[in-house]
Design a protein around this motif. Structure first.
Motif, PDB file in Angstrom:
ATOM      1  N   MET A 109       0.807  -1.222   0.000  1.00  0.00           N
ATOM      2  CA  MET A 109       0.000   0.000   0.000  1.00  0.00           C
ATOM      3  C   MET A 109       0.841   1.273   0.000  1.00  0.00           C
ATOM      4  O   MET A 109       0.302   2.363   0.142  1.00  0.00           O
ATOM      5  N   GLN A 110       2.161   1.132  -0.187  1.00  0.00           N
ATOM      6  CA  GLN A 110       3.040   2.300  -0.271  1.00  0.00           C
ATOM      7  C   GLN A 110       3.582   2.499  -1.695  1.00  0.00           C
ATOM      8  O   GLN A 110       4.410   3.375  -1.924  1.00  0.00           O
ATOM      9  N   THR A 111       3.095   1.705  -2.638  1.00  0.00           N
ATOM     10  CA  THR A 111       3.655   1.689  -3.983  1.00  0.00           C
ATOM     11  C   THR A 111       2.995   2.723  -4.892  1.00  0.00           C
ATOM     12  O   THR A 111       1.774   2.866  -4.899  1.00  0.00           O
ATOM     13  N   VAL A 112       3.816   3.411  -5.667  1.00  0.00           N
ATOM     14  CA  VAL A 112       3.330   4.180  -6.818  1.00  0.00           C
ATOM     15  C   VAL A 112       3.632   3.337  -8.048  1.00  0.00           C
ATOM     16  O   VAL A 112       4.789   3.060  -8.360  1.00  0.00           O
ATOM     17  N   HIS A 113       2.581   2.905  -8.732  1.00  0.00           N
ATOM     18  CA  HIS A 113       2.723   1.968  -9.849  1.00  0.00           C
ATOM     19  C   HIS A 113       2.252   2.650 -11.124  1.00  0.00           C
ATOM     20  O   HIS A 113       1.081   3.021 -11.261  1.00  0.00           O
ATOM     21  N   LEU A 114       3.174   2.794 -12.087  1.00  0.00           N
ATOM     22  CA  LEU A 114       2.866   3.356 -13.397  1.00  0.00           C
ATOM     23  C   LEU A 114       3.071   2.258 -14.427  1.00  0.00           C
ATOM     24  O   LEU A 114       4.206   1.837 -14.673  1.00  0.00           O
ATOM     25  N   GLY A 115       1.983   1.765 -14.989  1.00  0.00           N
ATOM     26  CA  GLY A 115       2.070   0.649 -15.920  1.00  0.00           C
ATOM     27  C   GLY A 115       1.473   0.996 -17.270  1.00  0.00           C
ATOM     28  O   GLY A 115       0.393   1.583 -17.344  1.00  0.00           O
ATOM     29  N   THR A 116       2.168   0.614 -18.337  1.00  0.00           N
ATOM     30  CA  THR A 116       1.708   0.888 -19.698  1.00  0.00           C
ATOM     31  C   THR A 116       1.804  -0.372 -20.543  1.00  0.00           C
ATOM     32  O   THR A 116       2.800  -1.097 -20.458  1.00  0.00           O
ATOM     33  N   TRP A 117       0.773  -0.622 -21.338  1.00  0.00           N
ATOM     34  CA  TRP A 117       0.834  -1.638 -22.387  1.00  0.00           C
ATOM     35  C   TRP A 117       0.717  -0.928 -23.726  1.00  0.00           C
ATOM     36  O   TRP A 117      -0.234  -0.171 -23.957  1.00  0.00           O
ATOM     37  N   ALA A 118       1.675  -1.149 -24.602  1.00  0.00           N
ATOM     38  CA  ALA A 118       1.636  -0.622 -25.968  1.00  0.00           C
ATOM     39  C   ALA A 118       1.421  -1.806 -26.897  1.00  0.00           C
ATOM     40  O   ALA A 118       2.291  -2.665 -27.024  1.00  0.00           O
ATOM     41  N   VAL A 119       0.247  -1.862 -27.535  1.00  0.00           N
ATOM     42  CA  VAL A 119      -0.205  -3.071 -28.232  1.00  0.00           C
ATOM     43  C   VAL A 119      -0.447  -2.769 -29.709  1.00  0.00           C
ATOM     44  O   VAL A 119      -1.109  -1.778 -30.053  1.00  0.00           O
ATOM     45  N   GLU A 120       0.069  -3.646 -30.569  1.00  0.00           N
ATOM     46  CA  GLU A 120      -0.130  -3.527 -32.010  1.00  0.00           C
ATOM     47  C   GLU A 120      -0.687  -4.849 -32.533  1.00  0.00           C
ATOM     48  O   GLU A 120      -0.101  -5.905 -32.303  1.00  0.00           O
ATOM     49  N   LEU A 121      -1.834  -4.764 -33.240  1.00  0.00           N
ATOM     50  CA  LEU A 121      -2.517  -5.962 -33.720  1.00  0.00           C
ATOM     51  C   LEU A 121      -2.475  -6.035 -35.237  1.00  0.00           C
ATOM     52  O   LEU A 121      -2.922  -5.119 -35.930  1.00  0.00           O
ATOM     53  N   ALA A 122      -1.948  -7.143 -35.753  1.00  0.00           N
ATOM     54  CA  ALA A 122      -1.891  -7.387 -37.189  1.00  0.00           C
ATOM     55  C   ALA A 122      -3.260  -7.868 -37.689  1.00  0.00           C
ATOM     56  O   ALA A 122      -4.178  -8.097 -36.885  1.00  0.00           O
ATOM     57  N   PRO A 123      -3.452  -8.023 -38.998  1.00  0.00           N
ATOM     58  CA  PRO A 123      -4.754  -8.469 -39.513  1.00  0.00           C
ATOM     59  C   PRO A 123      -5.228  -9.767 -38.865  1.00  0.00           C
ATOM     60  O   PRO A 123      -4.451 -10.714 -38.667  1.00  0.00           O
ATOM     61  N   ALA A 124      -6.525  -9.781 -38.499  1.00  0.00           N
ATOM     62  CA  ALA A 124      -7.197 -10.958 -37.937  1.00  0.00           C
ATOM     63  C   ALA A 124      -6.601 -11.421 -36.609  1.00  0.00           C
ATOM     64  O   ALA A 124      -6.869 -12.539 -36.153  1.00  0.00           O
TER      65      ALA A 124
END
Length: 444
Positions: A244-259
């Protein structure tokens, strides 16, 4: 310093000065090729110019990092811990049978990982090794899905030290589990970059779990870059159960190909301040993305889930469903933006955010957005918040169920809808439901 573009002077806080100083000290020793070193310098220049995001930055109006982060914590070079302690911290997630990769304070720990039976369908490397590979480095020196002004991502790019790089050529026999452990008993930071790529036609489940062994204040900045090949299917699950003392910065960078088909689920029960970001772009036609989330927060916890879904090609489908349970003075945030470009005809995009407020002081902020530049689309959004339905509570109590148990059942049913995305994996589904039940009983 003077900012020529804005004609005003930027006054940095101690944390911003600390991050800049830490980069100047560590830059020579950070891993990577010349291309990565150049990307680091460019990213830190962006951070130097803009600093930590604050409430005047529209995307951060509900989460003022400049006010919440007042010091830059040092990084740790530790990569060892007692497995018994890690297993205890994992709680219900330890019951999920998976191929395991462990990071201690952001550093890969081969001695705690279990990848011996991973086979030839998956290639695994620590990021610090992968960044020295010119081919890999050139691919990951920039993140085209992420806005250039996102300075938390810029800070990750500048300071990333280690992480896990996965290339999945076919379907592994078990899920792949990346375990992030904060071990240090003192104030510590962790900057992690993971890379997950699926070859065309591949399939996999990847789990990321974040836990802590101590109650010390920590700063975690983690980014996972995901590339899903044509006709591939990835299920991506994140559990944030840090202290409960954590600063959490999370990112997902997602790239989707056809289908391609991408299914994601994020569950948050830990952290003092948590910001989850998903930047997702459809890079081909007829792809699908289903993104679910659940956050259970109490005390003065703050959880912000921000999504940007970019429909660039025709015939793609996106779904977002986020559920929040907020008690005491907790604050939950959902920001979801669906963008539909002119060429993205036949887009089907929908999002919904719902919050259950267990106290009058709890707060939920929701900002759904649609930017549509095509005329043949089906798009919509919605948001609700409120207290437990008293009629449903009465119905359960009238059948002999004690009030506390009845409330717990209603809350579990509420968040359980988000977990339906993993219904076919009984171990994983049961673990997530147990985490929710433990939160309700006050065991977290």
């Amino acid at each position: 310093m003077a900012d020529a573009a804005h004609k005003f002077t930027v006054l940095r806080n101690p944390a911003e000065e600390g991050f800049l100083s830490a980069f100047d000290t560590a830059a020579r020793d950070l891993p990577g090729t010349d291309a990565i070193a150049s990307a680091r310098r460019s990213a830190m220049d962006t951070f130097r110019r803009l600093g930590l995001p604050h409430r005047r930055v529209e995307e951060w109006k509900y989460t003022d990092l400049r006010a919440r982060i007042t010091a830059a914590f040092p990084a740790s070079d530790d990569n060892d811990a007692a497995w018994q302690a890690v297993e205890a911290a994992l709680g219900p997630m330890k019951s999920v049978d998976a191929i395991r990769m462990v990071l201690i304070d952001g550093n890969y720990s081969p001695q705690l990982s279990a990848i011996e039976d991973i086979g030839e369908v998956v290639r695994v490397a620590s990021l610090s090794q992968a960044l020295d590979d010119a081919c890999f480095a050139d691919m990951h020196a920039s993140l085209s899905t992420v806005p250039a002004h996102d300075t938390t991502v810029a800070l990750n790019t500048a300071m990333m030290r280690d992480g896990i790089a996965l290339h999945i050529a076919a379907e592994p026999t078990r899920p792949l589990h990346i375990v992030h452990v904060m071990k240090a008993a003192d104030e510590t930071s962790s900057t992690v970059r993971n890379a997950i790529s699926l070859a065309d036609g591949a399939s996999a489940t990847v789990i990321e779990t974040f836990v802590a062994l101590e109650e010390a204040a920590t700063q975690v900045n983690t980014l996972t870059h995901v590339g899903v090949g044509a006709g591939s299917r990835l299920r991506h699950v994140k559990v944030q159960a840090e202290n409960m003392q954590t600063v959490h910065l999370g990112t997902w960078a997602v790239e989707l190909a056809p289908a391609a088909h991408y299914e994601a689920l994020q569950l948050t029960v830990g952290g003092a301040v948590t910001r989850h970001q998903i930047y997702l772009r459809f890079d081909g036609a007829d792809a699908k993305a289903h993104l679910n989330g659940a956050f259970l927060q109490r005390g003065k916890q703050h959880c912000d889930s921000t999504l940007v879904i970019d429909h660039v090609h025709p015939g793609c489908e996106s779904r977002e469903l986020f559920k929040g349970v907020l008690d005491d003075e907790a604050h939950g945030v959902f920001q979801g933006k669906i963008m539909v470009k002119p060429e993205a005809q036949k887009t089907d995009g929908k999002q919904m955010s719902q919050a259950l407020l267990l106290s009058e002081a709890a707060e939920f902020s929701s900002k759904p957005e649609l930017e549509i530049f095509a005329d043949d689309v089906v798009c919509g959004h919605g948001a609700t918040s409120g207290a437990i339905d008293e009629d449903l509570l009465f119905y359960l109590r009238a059948r002999g169920i004690p009030e506390k148990k009845a409330r717990a059942l209603l809350v579990q049913a509420f968040v359980g809808e988000a977990f339906e995305i993993v219904d076919d994996n009984e171990e994983l589904h049961d673990a997530l439901m147990t985490i929710a039940a433990n939160w309700l009983s006050g065991d977290h």
